[in-house]
Design an enzyme around this catalytic site. Structure first.
Site, mmCIF file in Angstrom:
data_model
loop_
_atom_site.group_PDB
_atom_site.id
_atom_site.type_symbol
_atom_site.label_atom_id
_atom_site.label_comp_id
_atom_site.label_asym_id
_atom_site.label_seq_id
_atom_site.Cartn_x
_atom_site.Cartn_y
_atom_site.Cartn_z
ATOM 1 N N GLU A 197 106.836 55.417 100.845
ATOM 2 C CA GLU A 197 105.439 55.312 100.411
ATOM 3 C C GLU A 197 105.247 54.328 99.255
ATOM 4 O OE1 GLU A 197 107.002 58.134 101.061
ATOM 5 O OE2 GLU A 197 105.757 59.367 102.372
ATOM 6 N N PHE A 241 103.953 74.567 100.897
ATOM 7 C CA PHE A 241 104.903 73.537 101.321
ATOM 8 C C PHE A 241 104.276 72.147 101.143
ATOM 9 C CE2 PHE A 241 106.640 70.798 104.761
ATOM 10 C CZ PHE A 241 107.901 70.654 104.216
ATOM 11 N N GLN A 242 105.005 71.261 100.516
ATOM 12 C CA GLN A 242 104.562 69.899 100.219
ATOM 13 C C GLN A 242 103.250 69.865 99.447
ATOM 14 O OE1 GLN A 242 104.913 67.485 103.854
ATOM 15 N NE2 GLN A 242 106.998 66.997 103.221
ATOM 16 N N LYS A 294 93.936 69.380 104.214
ATOM 17 C CA LYS A 294 94.119 69.262 105.660
ATOM 18 C C LYS A 294 92.950 69.857 106.449
ATOM 19 C CE LYS A 294 97.512 69.654 109.318
ATOM 20 N NZ LYS A 294 98.856 70.049 109.725
ATOM 21 N N MET A 301 118.491 40.743 83.256
ATOM 22 C CA MET A 301 117.661 40.811 82.054
ATOM 23 C C MET A 301 118.204 41.858 81.079
ATOM 24 S SD MET A 301 115.270 39.239 80.585
ATOM 25 C CE MET A 301 113.845 38.477 81.374
#
Lengths: 577, 163
Positions: A51, A113-114, A163, A483
């Site tokens: 993502e 969940f999630q 949802k 760097m």
């Protein structure tokens, strides 16, 4: 009126908003939305492999096109993975709309969940966010989200949708609003006339003026106005890292990038100036060095769309809040009717001083690196510029290679240099290149990276394969976190704490082969140009150039910090200004 | 310098957390904060007191204004204004102390709103300074519990913070 489910309304609203593509990744809470996506054909979806990459790709889509990039992710880990990309866009004021699935309304707060509180977790790094509580609100919220993201000082907006809201079981009347009005949000439409007049007067009286232009000029599509104003005033122009391309870099009046790794002539000109016109720039700490020592004799005119940027770190003498394009237009108009004349002699003297600095220190006049057998990283960028005829879209990761690209690839057009300036996000380059390449199918897109940064989002090679995105990856491989190592050299007596990994680097050529792309290794200096030409000749292939560069090289010039001023710089490992 | 900032904001879920988040995120102080709905159900009004020099206060008001949910705000301390805070305080009151505390409450124009054999519960309104002065007058030893509402404020005269 048509009856649509929440998921269908979302897709329809995005299409009505003019969205052509979404970068995303499906998951449980977003499945109704993905099903709605499947059942329509206006909006394309690019399936990334992480993502974070979706947000960077959408962000770069925005940066390169000026349109608003769109991201679609699921709840929980999908949402948290998007956070780095949202913060990246926020720091650079990039418009973006991130739609995240959320667990069903009645599960919120139950540690489902999630589940993660996306609105809460993203709050400090978004311009605004919405949690949709009623499917009927979807069209209005989408309209508002795009309006907020794209107007004023642009930024990312999160729309979190539980949802149940997108369920196909219930349908609603769909109507997409024509206009949006928010009583609490009215970005400035134009600058203050009196202040603009004052600014023009100050610039005409200036003996040593300089224009300091940032990313706001690019975001505000004001390059033509900036160029016209600079020419009329015959003032030197410097760009910030975010502003590169806002003013053509090969123009005589351009003195290079300013700041920590800016050119000596740009930083000197800033330090010695008597009037600074700051346009869409925010006096970032990587620009100003020590603020109390910043440009002691300069009066500062500051144009910015965001009042909070003005006098934040450095006080402005003439603050102008407004869109840069409109303010610059009004300044040009004012200039036409101004009675005052510039002091030509003073300006002449100012320019000869600048030319003297440029001939002494200029990066492109006299390169700061010693060319030997080893491939110098700076030379790779110069070769890239030659081979792409200075006309490619260049994305970059973060580190030495980013600074070398900023220094040695002169950008003549806005929206060509795509990098994470504010947040400094390693892993940005490759997904960003995908976003640009998707927007401009026939354009030459190159990602300048290092062997460190590229490994932070390397999984996207698979996305390049799926969507046939022939980006060119120019990897300045110095076998270390360059760097970090440079700072360890300079400030920690070369104690390379966790910046080395040379024995465990992958064989990038084999890796590319595994992904079905082309890998080219370059270890000899004399092969650099021909191999690079070979790389860019493969128009329809994703190519990775693993270029082994001199590992000991540092980026110079470099501000001396802490407590240095703009003009205090290291010129190389031993000399300073 | 202590400032009282009055904010009109959309009565939306999450609006309060955006304001509070802004203060912690940018390292500004909040001395007190009160918020409640107004006569217009779509708006809530927040009063917050903070401490900072002019530069910091300017940044605070600019950043507050930048929040999409913030409709309007005013720094009340810039003009004539009235500020009030409510305090409920429980003090130990037995024997000779009872009369002494009653006198003190009268002087501060407070009210005793609940009584037990050994405890007075007192209500007091006024500026924050006045409420603090009451602590000192009663003496720390006698104080059992204190709850303060935080400051509410409004401009004097015809000035109105509205849409």
């Amino acid at each position: 009126m048509e009856l649509l489910s929440g998921g269908d309304m979302l897709m329809r609203a995005l299409a009505d908003e003019g969205v052509e593509c979404i970068f995303g990744y499906p998951g449980g809470a977003a499945l109704h939305i993905y099903d709605a996506l499947f059942r329509q054909d206006k909006i394309k979806h690019i399936l990334v492999r992480h993502e974070q990459a979706a947000t960077h790709a959408a962000d770069a889509f925005s940066r390169s096109t000026g349109k608003i990039g769109v991201v679609l992710v699921t709840s929980g880990p999908g949402a948290t993975n998007a956070i780095t990309g949202i913060a990246t866009a926020y720091m650079d004021s990039i418009p973006m709309v991130v739609i995240s699935g959320q667990v069903a309304s009645e599960r919120i707060g139950e540690d489902a969940f999630q589940e993660t509180d996306m609105v809460g977790i993203s709050r400090p790094i978004v311009k605004h966010s919405f949690l949709v509580k009623d499917a009927r609100d979807i069209p209005a919220i989408i309209k508002k989200a795009f309006y907020i993201a794209g107007t004023g000082r642009p930024g990312p907006v999160v729309v979190d949708i539980p949802k149940d809201i997108t369920s196909p079981a219930t349908t609603f009347e769909y109507h997409y609003p024509d206009k949006v009005k928010l009583r609490s949000y009215t970005p400035a439409q134009r600058g203050h006339t009196g202040q603009i007049k004052k600014a023009v007067q100050l610039l005409l009286q200036a003996k040593r003026p300089i224009i300091y232009a940032g990313g706001g000029v690019i975001q505000g599509n004001a390059s033509p106005q900036l160029i016209e104003l600079a020419r009329k005033l015959n003032a030197p122009v410097t760009n910030t890292l975010m502003g590169l391309g806002a003013y053509p870099a090969t123009d005589r009046q351009f003195v290079g990038m300013l700041g920590m790794h800016g050119t000596v002539e740009a930083n000197y000109a800033m330090h010695h100036s008597d009037v600074i016109l700051a346009v869409g720039a925010r006096f970032d700490d990587r620009v100003t060095n020590t603020t109390s020592k910043f440009c002691p004799s300069a009066k500062i005119i500051h144009i910015d769309i965001d009042p909070a940027s003005i006098s934040k770190t450095v006080p402005a003498d003439v603050p102008i809040v407004g869109p840069v394009e409109s303010v610059l237009n009004e300044m040009l108009e004012n200039l036409k009717h101004a009675d005052e004349k510039q002091d030509a002699a003073a300006l002449q003297e100012w320019w000869s001083q600048i030319e003297e600095w440029r001939s002494r220190y200029g990066l492109l006049v006299k390169p700061r690196y010693i060319a030997g057998d080893k491939i110098m990283p700076q030379e790779v960028i110069s070769t890239l510029w030659e081979v792409t005829k200075g006309d490619a879209y260049i994305t970059s990761d973060v580190g030495q290679h980013q600074m070398f690209a900023a220094q040695y690839y002169p950008f003549d057009k806005p929206r060509r240099w795509i990098n994470s300036g504010g947040l400094g996000t390693m892993g940005f380059g490759l997904p960003a290149a995908m976003g640009v390449q998707y927007a401009f199918r026939d354009a030459t897109v190159a990602c300048v990276t290092g062997e460190g940064s590229i490994q932070m989002c390397i999984q996207e090679l698979s996305t390049c394969k799926q969507y046939n995105l022939p980006v060119k990856i120019i990897c300045l491989n110095n076998q270390a976190l360059g760097m970090v190592k440079q700072w360890q050299d300079m400030q920690y007596s070369s104690r390379y704490s966790e910046s080395l990994y040379e024995d465990s680097l992958p064989d990038f050529v084999k890796l590319m082969d595994a992904y079905g792309h082309v890998g080219i290794r370059v270890t000899k200096r004399e092969e650099l140009k021909s191999k690079m030409e070979e790389c860019f000749a493969m128009k329809d292939k994703t190519v990775f150039m693993d270029i082994h560069v001199e590992p000991k090289e540092h980026v110079y010039p470099m501000h001396i910090a802490p407590n240095g001023s703009m003009r205090d710089m290291w010129l190389n490992k031993t000399e300073r200004t | 310098m202590r400032r009282i900032i009055s904010v009109l904001m959309e009565n939306e879920p999450g609006a309060l957390s955006r304001v509070v988040g802004l203060f912690s995120q940018r390292g500004y102080n909040i001395e007190s904060l009160t918020v409640a709905a107004t006569e217009d159900a779509t708006l809530s009004r927040m009063t917050l007191t903070t401490i900072g020099d002019d530069h910091k206060i300017e940044q605070i008001t600019k950043h507050l204004n930048r929040l999409i949910d913030v409709v309007k705000l005013v720094d009340l301390t810039e003009g004539a204004h009235i500020e009030r805070e409510l305090m409920l305080i429980k003090v130990r009151a037995s024997g000779a102390q009872r009369a002494e505390i009653k006198r003190c409450v009268d002087i501060f124009r407070g009210q005793i709103i609940d009584v037990s054999a050994t405890v007075y519960t007192i209500q007091l309104t006024g500026t924050s300074d006045k409420l603090s002065a009451f602590y000192d007058a009663v003496g720390e030893a006698a104080i059992l519990e204190v709850v303060r509402s935080g400051v509410s404020g409004i401009a004097r005269g015809d000035k109105v913070l509205g849409l």
